[in-house]
Design a protein around this motif. Structure first.
Motif, PDB file in Angstrom:
ATOM      1  N   ALA A 210       0.834  -1.199   0.000  1.00 22.20           N
ATOM      2  CA  ALA A 210       0.000   0.000   0.000  1.00 22.20           C
ATOM      3  C   ALA A 210       0.871   1.251   0.000  1.00 22.20           C
ATOM      4  CB  ALA A 210      -0.898  -0.008   1.234  1.00 22.20           C
ATOM      5  N   PRO A 211       0.570   2.221  -0.868  1.00 21.50           N
ATOM      6  CA  PRO A 211       1.341   3.473  -0.856  1.00 21.50           C
ATOM      7  C   PRO A 211       1.059   4.253   0.423  1.00 21.50           C
ATOM      8  CG  PRO A 211      -0.552   3.668  -2.318  1.00 21.50           C
ATOM      9  CD  PRO A 211      -0.494   2.222  -1.889  1.00 21.50           C
ATOM     10  N   PHE A 212       2.009   5.085   0.791  1.00 18.35           N
ATOM     11  CA  PHE A 212       1.863   5.908   1.996  1.00 18.35           C
ATOM     12  C   PHE A 212       0.729   6.918   1.789  1.00 18.35           C
ATOM     13  CE2 PHE A 212       3.507   9.632   4.556  1.00 18.35           C
ATOM     14  CZ  PHE A 212       3.111   9.107   5.777  1.00 18.35           C
ATOM     15  N   PRO A 213      -0.283   6.916   2.674  1.00  9.73           N
ATOM     16  CA  PRO A 213      -1.430   7.804   2.460  1.00  9.73           C
ATOM     17  C   PRO A 213      -1.242   9.213   3.002  1.00  9.73           C
ATOM     18  CG  PRO A 213      -1.843   6.402   4.349  1.00  9.73           C
ATOM     19  CD  PRO A 213      -0.505   5.986   3.791  1.00  9.73           C
ATOM     20  N   GLY A 214      -0.096   9.488   3.621  1.00  7.35           N
ATOM     21  CA  GLY A 214       0.148  10.799   4.204  1.00  7.35           C
ATOM     22  C   GLY A 214      -0.040  10.772   5.713  1.00  7.35           C
ATOM     23  N   ALA A 215       0.757  11.575   6.406  1.00 11.29           N
ATOM     24  CA  ALA A 215       0.721  11.570   7.867  1.00 11.29           C
ATOM     25  C   ALA A 215      -0.647  11.986   8.417  1.00 11.29           C
ATOM     26  CB  ALA A 215       1.817  12.487   8.412  1.00 11.29           C
ATOM     27  N   ASP A 216      -1.350  12.878   7.713  1.00 12.26           N
ATOM     28  CA  ASP A 216      -2.640  13.368   8.210  1.00 12.26           C
ATOM     29  C   ASP A 216      -3.710  12.281   8.214  1.00 12.26           C
ATOM     30  OD1 ASP A 216      -1.579  15.848   8.587  1.00 12.26           O
ATOM     31  OD2 ASP A 216      -2.340  16.698   6.705  1.00 12.26           O
ATOM     32  N   TYR A 217      -3.439  11.187   7.499  1.00 10.77           N
ATOM     33  CA  TYR A 217      -4.394  10.084   7.442  1.00 10.77           C
ATOM     34  C   TYR A 217      -4.577   9.440   8.812  1.00 10.77           C
ATOM     35  CZ  TYR A 217      -6.493   5.718   5.643  1.00 10.77           C
ATOM     36  OH  TYR A 217      -7.323   4.652   5.389  1.00 10.77           O
ATOM     37  N   PHE A 218      -3.523   9.478   9.618  1.00 14.39           N
ATOM     38  CA  PHE A 218      -3.502   8.741  10.880  1.00 14.39           C
ATOM     39  C   PHE A 218      -3.932   9.657  12.025  1.00 14.39           C
ATOM     40  CE2 PHE A 218      -0.524   6.908   7.896  1.00 14.39           C
ATOM     41  CZ  PHE A 218      -0.971   5.592   7.868  1.00 14.39           C
ATOM     42  N   ARG A 219      -5.231   9.662  12.280  1.00 14.80           N
ATOM     43  CA  ARG A 219      -5.812  10.528  13.299  1.00 14.80           C
ATOM     44  C   ARG A 219      -7.020   9.837  13.912  1.00 14.80           C
ATOM     45  NH1 ARG A 219     -10.254  12.414  10.685  1.00 14.80           N
ATOM     46  NH2 ARG A 219     -10.152  12.618   8.421  1.00 14.80           N
ATOM     47  N   ILE A 220      -7.351  10.247  15.126  1.00 16.14           N
ATOM     48  CA  ILE A 220      -8.509   9.687  15.816  1.00 16.14           C
ATOM     49  C   ILE A 220      -9.755   9.928  14.964  1.00 16.14           C
ATOM     50  CG2 ILE A 220      -9.954   9.826  17.870  1.00 16.14           C
ATOM     51  CD1 ILE A 220      -7.259   8.505  18.343  1.00 16.14           C
ATOM     52  N   GLY A 221     -10.550   8.891  14.794  1.00 13.83           N
ATOM     53  CA  GLY A 221     -11.740   8.968  13.971  1.00 13.83           C
ATOM     54  C   GLY A 221     -11.576   8.295  12.630  1.00 13.83           C
ATOM     55  N   ARG A 222     -10.318   8.031  12.227  1.00 15.13           N
ATOM     56  CA  ARG A 222     -10.070   7.354  10.955  1.00 15.13           C
ATOM     57  C   ARG A 222     -10.360   5.863  11.110  1.00 15.13           C
ATOM     58  NH1 ARG A 222      -9.771   9.169   6.030  1.00 15.13           N
ATOM     59  NH2 ARG A 222      -8.112  10.664   6.567  1.00 15.13           N
ATOM     60  N   ARG A 223     -11.112   5.308  10.190  1.00 16.79           N
ATOM     61  CA  ARG A 223     -11.438   3.883  10.192  1.00 16.79           C
ATOM     62  C   ARG A 223     -11.212   3.342   8.786  1.00 16.79           C
ATOM     63  NH1 ARG A 223     -14.760   0.112  12.935  1.00 16.79           N
ATOM     64  NH2 ARG A 223     -15.674  -1.458  11.532  1.00 16.79           N
ATOM     65  N   SER A 224     -10.360   2.330   8.666  1.00 15.18           N
ATOM     66  CA  SER A 224     -10.123   1.744   7.346  1.00 15.18           C
ATOM     67  C   SER A 224      -9.440   0.394   7.480  1.00 15.18           C
ATOM     68  CB  SER A 224      -9.261   2.669   6.478  1.00 15.18           C
ATOM     69  OG  SER A 224      -7.899   2.568   6.834  1.00 15.18           O
ATOM     70  N   ALA A 225      -9.572  -0.416   6.438  1.00 14.07           N
ATOM     71  CA  ALA A 225      -8.896  -1.714   6.399  1.00 14.07           C
ATOM     72  C   ALA A 225      -7.382  -1.542   6.345  1.00 14.07           C
ATOM     73  CB  ALA A 225      -9.375  -2.509   5.179  1.00 14.07           C
ATOM     74  N   LEU A 226      -6.929  -0.383   5.846  1.00 10.93           N
ATOM     75  CA  LEU A 226      -5.492  -0.124   5.781  1.00 10.93           C
ATOM     76  C   LEU A 226      -4.883  -0.084   7.185  1.00 10.93           C
ATOM     77  CD1 LEU A 226      -2.994   0.567   4.083  1.00 10.93           C
ATOM     78  CD2 LEU A 226      -3.662   2.981   4.232  1.00 10.93           C
ATOM     79  N   ILE A 227      -5.615   0.470   8.152  1.00  6.97           N
ATOM     80  CA  ILE A 227      -5.112   0.543   9.525  1.00  6.97           C
ATOM     81  C   ILE A 227      -5.010  -0.864  10.123  1.00  6.97           C
ATOM     82  CG2 ILE A 227      -5.654   1.360  11.850  1.00  6.97           C
ATOM     83  CD1 ILE A 227      -6.776   3.907  10.527  1.00  6.97           C
ATOM     84  N   THR A 228      -5.974  -1.716   9.810  1.00  3.10           N
ATOM     85  CA  THR A 228      -5.883  -3.110  10.265  1.00  3.10           C
ATOM     86  C   THR A 228      -4.667  -3.789   9.661  1.00  3.10           C
ATOM     87  OG1 THR A 228      -8.301  -3.220  10.400  1.00  3.10           O
ATOM     88  CG2 THR A 228      -7.108  -5.302  10.426  1.00  3.10           C
ATOM     89  N   ALA A 229      -4.466  -3.597   8.351  1.00  7.87           N
ATOM     90  CA  ALA A 229      -3.318  -4.213   7.678  1.00  7.87           C
ATOM     91  C   ALA A 229      -2.009  -3.719   8.271  1.00  7.87           C
ATOM     92  CB  ALA A 229      -3.382  -3.918   6.176  1.00  7.87           C
ATOM     93  N   MET A 230      -1.953  -2.420   8.570  1.00  2.00           N
ATOM     94  CA  MET A 230      -0.756  -1.857   9.193  1.00  2.00           C
ATOM     95  C   MET A 230      -0.518  -2.507  10.552  1.00  2.00           C
ATOM     96  SD  MET A 230      -0.263   1.914  10.840  1.00  2.00           S
ATOM     97  CE  MET A 230      -1.271   1.316  12.203  1.00  2.00           C
ATOM     98  N   GLY A 231      -1.575  -2.627  11.346  1.00  2.00           N
ATOM     99  CA  GLY A 231      -1.443  -3.208  12.669  1.00  2.00           C
ATOM    100  C   GLY A 231      -0.941  -4.641  12.627  1.00  2.00           C
ATOM    101  N   LYS A 232      -1.419  -5.400  11.675  1.00  2.40           N
ATOM    102  CA  LYS A 232      -0.966  -6.790  11.544  1.00  2.40           C
ATOM    103  C   LYS A 232       0.518  -6.854  11.204  1.00  2.40           C
ATOM    104  CE  LYS A 232      -5.454  -8.798  10.295  1.00  2.40           C
ATOM    105  NZ  LYS A 232      -6.256  -9.477   9.243  1.00  2.40           N
TER     106      LYS A 232
END
Length: 289
Positions: A210-232
């Motif tokens: 996955a390409p980097f979505p930008g630092a602003d992407y990572f904030r409280i309230g953001r919900r996405s499958a990308l965050i799950t993939a990152m966590g794994k």
């Protein structure tokens, strides 16, 4: 002059060339970068290994090195079947000191002059491949030579270089015979022929990660499958700080886990604040969800 490819780009370029690739351990981060710079890169250097007992043993020696010359001793070892074994990436102990006039010729893509000095460190500037051969008159199998030509051409194509950016160790360091039994002008001609052939379209050209979505992407309230993939991926790297999950919502546990990843990469201070950045994200290799 060029910035080195990332380890993932390097792997993709080699695979696309059609060679068989085998990855050994933590090759992506196994390097000598703490001893000096890695880059800018100017070309590809070809070596022979010298005497060996077994091919597997030689691959391991190139990975680990020895007391007076710690590994990695190259980026890839090309065995006699043509398989490329990746053993390190970054600064590697393969080129050593060589002739500054040769380096200038490689950068200008001109014929290399005779090497008569050893006044310049080549380790920051060349991708290095050790090719298994005793150097004592042992024949070079066709499959091995083909792989040597292919990886050289693939890296030249990736950087927009011509075949003049490919040299042998013997072109670089006075008194060094490797690769023995190979006329480097003929070798460069074979590389040039590959470069003159348009590569076939590749159905796998879509990014694997996955390409980097930008630092602003990572904030409280953001919900996405990308965050799950990152966590794994953070858990797989031993950096998970999750009591539960990971899940699709960006939480403080994600931030703490990412900060642990940044510290694993030896970041500190504000660079280890738990907010992903371009370089650390690329190294994490988060798959497209």
């Amino acid at each position: 002059m060029a910035e080195p490819l990332s380890a993932d780009q390097f792997l993709a370029v080699l695979k696309k060339s059609g060679v068989r690739v085998f990855e050994h351990g933590n090759w992506r981060t196994h390097n000598r970068n703490h001893k000096g710079t890695w880059g800018p890169v100017h070309g590809v250097m070809i070596h022979h290994t010298g005497p060996y007992s077994t091919e597997a043993g030689m691959v391991e020696l190139c990975r680990t090195g020895y007391t007076s010359l710690p590994g990695p001793l190259c980026h890839g070892v090309i065995d006699r079947s043509g398989t490329v074994h990746l053993v390190g990436y970054g600064r590697a102990n393969h080129a050593g000191s060589g002739d500054d006039e040769v380096l200038k010729a490689v950068i200008a893509e001109k014929p290399v002059p005779p090497d008569n000095e050893a006044n310049t460190d080549g380790n920051p500037h060349f991708y290095g491949f050790e090719c298994i051969n005793t150097g004592g008159g042992q024949a070079w199998p066709a499959d091995q030579l083909e792989a040597m030509h292919k990886v050289s051409a693939a890296l030249c194509r990736a950087h927009g270089w011509t075949a003049r950016s490919v040299i042998g160790h013997k072109d670089w360091q006075p008194g060094t015979p490797d690769p023995a039994g190979i006329a480097m002008d003929d070798f460069r001609t074979a590389v040039a022929e590959l470069l003159s052939t348009k590569p076939a379209p590749d159905a796998d050209d879509e990014p694997e990660y996955a390409p980097f979505p930008g630092a602003d992407y990572f904030r409280i309230g953001r919900r996405s499958a990308l965050i799950t993939a990152m966590g794994k991926r953070l858990v797989a790297e031993g950096c998970g700080k999750y009591a539960k999950g990971p899940g699709p919502n960006w939480t403080d546990a994600d931030r703490r886990s990412y900060a642990a990843w940044q510290r694993k990469l030896r970041y500190s201070g504000d660079d280890a604040d738990g907010i992903p950045g371009t370089t650390s994200w690329a190294k994490l290799r988060v798959p497209n969800p």
